[in-house]
Motif scaffolding. Structure first.
Motif, PDB file in Angstrom:
ATOM      1  N   SER A  83       0.812  -1.223   0.000  1.00  0.00           N
ATOM      2  CA  SER A  83       0.000   0.000   0.000  1.00  0.00           C
ATOM      3  C   SER A  83       0.847   1.275   0.000  1.00  0.00           C
ATOM      4  CB  SER A  83      -1.002   0.010   1.149  1.00  0.00           C
ATOM      5  OG  SER A  83      -0.588  -0.768   2.202  1.00  0.00           O
ATOM      6  N   ASP A  84       1.963   1.286   0.767  1.00  0.00           N
ATOM      7  CA  ASP A  84       2.771   2.513   0.796  1.00  0.00           C
ATOM      8  C   ASP A  84       3.306   2.830  -0.595  1.00  0.00           C
ATOM      9  OD1 ASP A  84       2.286   2.737   3.406  1.00  0.00           O
ATOM     10  OD2 ASP A  84       4.212   1.919   4.097  1.00  0.00           O
ATOM     11  N   ARG A  85       3.778   1.777  -1.245  1.00  0.00           N
ATOM     12  CA  ARG A  85       4.355   1.959  -2.580  1.00  0.00           C
ATOM     13  C   ARG A  85       3.314   2.520  -3.564  1.00  0.00           C
ATOM     14  NH1 ARG A  85       7.704  -2.734  -5.722  1.00  0.00           N
ATOM     15  NH2 ARG A  85       7.426  -1.929  -7.827  1.00  0.00           N
ATOM     16  N   VAL A  90      -4.878   8.487   1.738  1.00  0.00           N
ATOM     17  CA  VAL A  90      -5.160   7.425   2.705  1.00  0.00           C
ATOM     18  C   VAL A  90      -6.423   7.756   3.508  1.00  0.00           C
ATOM     19  CG1 VAL A  90      -4.271   6.230   4.747  1.00  0.00           C
ATOM     20  CG2 VAL A  90      -2.743   6.762   2.849  1.00  0.00           C
ATOM     21  N   THR A 103       2.456   6.189  -2.690  1.00  0.00           N
ATOM     22  CA  THR A 103       3.513   7.120  -3.090  1.00  0.00           C
ATOM     23  C   THR A 103       3.405   7.412  -4.589  1.00  0.00           C
ATOM     24  OG1 THR A 103       4.883   6.074  -1.428  1.00  0.00           O
ATOM     25  CG2 THR A 103       6.032   7.474  -3.004  1.00  0.00           C
TER      26      THR A 103
END
Ligand code: XMP
Length: 536
Positions: A295-297, A422, A300
């Motif tokens: 999810s972070d990737r 988010v 970003t």
């Protein structure tokens, strides 16, 4: 070898529904574009237990197309033939009659209309099939009638099978040769006896026994997978959707630990979806799963991007990259399994004005490139969606999973308008789960099913617009949630669902009370076309 009926697609927009009705009659069927049909191909099918042919004509057809839509050699194959809509005059002309066909409207007109036909002559195809009878005892049927042409006479060696006041020759039959022509679409909902007519054709006229059943198919499919794969390792991109879930369960049943699933969480899944997938396939069924929380990737890469197509492309590209990185780490993998189903495989011969016009680029999780150098394993590629569901149930998957609404590959990414954040995803997940929970818990009295099972697709959309509201704490200035619920068969057209006000009211009250950041809920009453089902 299964008894088979083939549907020759001369450009019918609803050819898949026709194929589906044949399969629902328990008869295996394949759809072939008319341009690909040759005498040799028909012979190959005859060697493989061909029992009948359906010609699915285009809506409008010119006499110079007759030989393509209804080639002469199909009438020499010795199996019964049902010619639907535009292929009815083609058949009549091809079997040797000097035929007069009046063209009644132009190509651009919508030429399908509801009509009531009178079934005549008690042919085997329509005998006893009717919606009601008139005072003289004639059977009457409501049908979706093709009105773009009109036969002026019954062709030689045929008898009249159906008529209306305006279309006195709306059905013809040469029963000795097993040839039937109908000027209406049995596959459209308007034709209320459509399924019965197709069933009559394939079971009674073609003599098929109904040897196509999902419970039997499992063993066959397992044998085929084992023979294909041998001792090799297989990778599958599990999305939690119906197709990849059924494919994973079937392949696991066939080869157990030789299967590894890669489950990429892009952070745009529904509430608790990740856990549900891991519990169901990992803990319950015991499939090897690599769970990648990316999810972070994804967030970003998506930061600051507002264009819907750009968002889709980024999600698609990142998905492939993440999948590839993990797939490469599985030693000895030779096969890439995918949940491709028959409608993905069928090449329709349709040449209508909208053919090939992509309204949105659909990124399907699982549409992976060939840079992985793996062979493809697609155990569902012969199955229609309803058969994939039957197979899922036969494999023991829960009803709630198998009958889940479709969820797009880019997930909530196309349900958060504009830039994805988010915080927005969290609000949307919560609101969506309330809507779905209420739909599951409410009964639609006219169907006896839950409202969730009564609609084809339902979800919430995050609208990043703030509106004024009044709460217990005073003035609020917060976001808008739109609710969307549609009814559709083919997902190419759709109507908004007529959900009771009381249910919408409950959902709205709960969302505003329980989801912080939302002060207004609206219901989307746009049909498709012009609005698409998803908002982006
Ligand atoms: P639209 O919005 O085009 O949707 O009316 C028709 C159906 O397709 C689904 N959909 C998608 N599925 N990737 C997918 O895998 C996508 O990018 C995508 N966009 C729409 C949508 O949910 C509906 O069922």
């Amino acid at each position: 070898m299964h008894q088979t009926v083939i549907v020759i697609d001369g450009g019918s927009p609803t050819v898949q529904l026709l194929g589906r009705y044949v399969r629902e009659s328990g008869v295996y069927c394949e759809i072939i574009p008319c341009q690909k049909v040759t005498q040799e191909l028909i012979q190959q099918y005859l060697n493989k237990n061909l029992k009948g042919i359906i010609l699915a004509g285009p809506q409008h057809c010119d006499s110079q197309d007759y030989a393509t839509i209804a080639p002469k050699y199909v009438f020499e194959a010795g199996v019964p033939i049902l010619a639907v809509a535009g292929s009815m005059p083609a058949m009549a002309a091809q079997v040797g009659s000097n035929l007069n066909v009046h063209v009644r409207c132009s190509r651009n007109d919508n030429s399908v209309t509801t009509a009531q036909i009178r079934a005549r002559g008690h042919t085997a195809l329509l005998d006893g099939i009717q919606d009601h009878t008139n005072s003289e005892g004639h059977g009457l049927l409501f049908v979706a009638l093709e009105t773009s042409f009109c036969l002026s006479e019954v062709p030689d060696n045929f008898v009249l099978m159906a008529s209306t006041d305006d279309f006195p020759i709306a059905g013809i039959a040469n029963e000795e040769k097993g040839l039937y022509g109908i000027q209406f679409y049995p596959e459209l909902n308007i034709t209320s006896q459509g399924a019965a007519i197709i069933n009559r054709f394939v079971r009674t006229i073609c003599g098929c026994v109904g040897d196509w059943r999902m419970s039997d198919y499992i063993n066959e499919a397992i044998e085929t997978i084992r023979a294909q794969v041998g001792d090799d390792q297989v990778i599958l991109g599990l999305s939690g959707g119906v197709d990849s879930s059924v494919a994973a369960t079937l392949i696991h049943k066939a080869i157990g630990n030789q299967l590894t699933c890669v489950f990429v969480d892009h952070g745009l899944l529904r509430l608790n979806e990740s856990k549900q997938v891991l519990d169901m396939f990992g803990s319950n069924i015991g499939i090897n799963i690599i769970h990648v929380d990316a999810s972070d990737r994804f967030m970003t890469q998506l930061s600051g991007v507002t264009d819907p197509e750009e968002k889709r492309k980024i999600i698609g590209r990142e998905f492939v990259e993440v999948f590839q990185e993990h797939a490469n780490s599985i030693p000895g993998a030779k096969w890439l399994a995918q949940g491709t189903i028959y409608p993905d495989v069928i090449e329709s011969a349709t040449t209508g004005p909208n053919k090939g016009v992509a309204v949105k680029s659909h990124h399907n999780v699982g549409g992976l490139p060939d840079t992985l150098h793996l062979s493809l394993l697609e155990p569902l590629r012969d199955l229609f969606k309803h058969e994939v569901r039957d197979l899922g149930i036969a494999l023991g998957l829960p009803h709630s999973m198998v009958y889940r609404h479709p969820f797009p590959g880019p997930g909530l990414g196309v349900r958060i308008l504009g830039e994805i954040k988010v915080q927005y995803a969290e609000i949307l997940r919560h609101a969506d789960s309330i809507f779905i929970e209420e739909l599951r818990n409410s009964t639609n009295n006219s169907t006896g099913k839950s409202w969730y099972d009564s609609v084809s697709q339902a979800f919430a959309v995050f609208v990043p617009v703030r509106s004024v509201g009044v709460t217990d704490h005073g003035r609020a200035y917060e976001y808008v949630i739109a609710l969307r619920a549609v009814e559709t068969v083919d997902y190419m057209t759709a109507q908004w669902a007529n959900i009771p006000y009381s249910l919408l009211n409950r959902v709205s009250e709960r969302i505003i009370a329980e989801v912080s950041g939302v002060s207004r809920v609206v219901y989307d009453i746009s049909g498709k076309p012009p609005a698409t089902i998803e908002w982006e």
